[in-house]
Design an enzyme around this catalytic site. Structure first.
Site, PDB file in Angstrom:
ATOM      1  N   GLY A   1      42.792  40.870  47.236  1.00 24.26           N
ATOM      2  CA  GLY A   1      42.885  39.479  47.655  1.00 24.26           C
ATOM      3  C   GLY A   1      42.423  39.291  49.089  1.00 24.26           C
ATOM      4  N   ALA A   2      42.359  38.042  49.509  1.00 21.67           N
ATOM      5  CA  ALA A   2      41.989  37.725  50.887  1.00 21.67           C
ATOM      6  C   ALA A   2      43.033  38.326  51.834  1.00 21.67           C
ATOM      7  CB  ALA A   2      41.919  36.211  51.077  1.00 21.67           C
TER       8      ALA A   2
ATOM      9  N   SER B   1      43.812  41.336  52.379  1.00 21.52           N
ATOM     10  CA  SER B   1      44.582  42.427  51.779  1.00 21.52           C
ATOM     11  C   SER B   1      44.386  43.751  52.498  1.00 21.52           C
ATOM     12  CB  SER B   1      44.199  42.592  50.307  1.00 21.52           C
ATOM     13  OG  SER B   1      42.837  42.980  50.198  1.00 21.52           O
TER      14      SER B   1
ATOM     15  N   ALA C   1      26.553  42.931  56.338  1.00 20.21           N
ATOM     16  CA  ALA C   1      27.472  41.798  56.471  1.00 20.21           C
ATOM     17  C   ALA C   1      26.835  40.583  55.793  1.00 20.21           C
ATOM     18  CB  ALA C   1      27.739  41.517  57.938  1.00 20.21           C
ATOM     19  N   THR C   2      27.497  40.068  54.760  1.00 17.79           N
ATOM     20  CA  THR C   2      26.900  39.011  53.939  1.00 17.79           C
ATOM     21  C   THR C   2      27.390  37.611  54.272  1.00 17.79           C
ATOM     22  OG1 THR C   2      28.578  39.206  52.217  1.00 17.79           O
ATOM     23  CG2 THR C   2      26.612  40.626  52.017  1.00 17.79           C
TER      24      THR C   2
ATOM     25  N   HIS D   1      35.818  41.229  62.963  1.00 16.96           N
ATOM     26  CA  HIS D   1      35.243  42.343  62.194  1.00 16.96           C
ATOM     27  C   HIS D   1      34.311  43.171  63.076  1.00 16.96           C
ATOM     28  CE1 HIS D   1      35.983  42.060  57.705  1.00 16.96           C
ATOM     29  NE2 HIS D   1      36.759  41.116  58.201  1.00 16.96           N
TER      30      HIS D   1
END
Length: 189
Positions: free
Chosen positions: A9-10, A12, A36-37, A52
């Protein structure tokens, strides 16, 4: 070569787990490519991207792209050694591709609209799959979207459906798969 799929999940802890896992697989001579998308389209996303990047420090060579991977990764591919790559994340990639389709009325999409998006998404996911063999180890991170309520609007339902299908596609070909909950990874394949 290993292809590893990491989902959860987000928030997580899946990205942090995937980063540490891939760094541990490096034989010392390999570059760690971070694909990185995401697209930082608002302040909230800009903050998330910055966090990040800060966590990755200088251990990674970052490539920011969510499509056309043969082209965007050509400058980092080495002929001498197979490097490692982390893709973070598949669901961001898919949402960016969907939002490129500016002519779709997402309040009342047609079957033709869904087909158009399916073709675009599948094309880019297939291109990602085709480039995986150019690397020694690849980890693909994605969000698990199918464990919540059914979205009440067409775009949300479509996104959940296409992301679920692409997650299945990656999980099927992966050598290993992990599900991360509250920062705890569980090996599921």
């Amino acid at each position: 070569m290993a292809l590893i799929y990491v989902t959860g999940g987000a928030k997580s802890g899946k990205s942090k787990f995937a980063e540490n896992l891939l760094l541990g697989m490096n034989n010392g001579n390999q570059k760690n490519i971070y694909l990185a998308t995401s697209v930082a389209f608002d302040e909230e996303m800009k903050v998330k991207v910055a966090l990040h990047k800060e966590r990755r420090q200088d251990k990674w060579l970052t490539v920011e792209s969510y499509k056309n991977f043969s082209e965007t990764l050509k400058d980092v591919l080495s002929d001498e050694t197979k490097d490692n790559m982390l893709v973070d994340c598949l669901t961001n990639m898919i949402s960016n591709i969907i939002f490129e389709e500016h002519d779709i009325n997402w309040d009342k999409p047609s079957e033709k609209d869904f087909e158009k998006c399916n073709i675009s998404v599948e094309k880019q996911v297939n291109e990602l799959i085709n480039i995986v063999n150019r690397f020694e180890n690849v980890i693909i991170v994605s969000n698990e979207l199918g464990m919540g309520i059914v979205p009440s609007y067409p775009l949300g339902r479509y996104f959940r459906e296409i992301a679920g299908k692409m997650n299945q596609k990656i999980a099927e070909i992966a050598d290993e798969a992990y599900f991360v909950v509250s920062g705890i990874p569980m090996k599921i394949k």
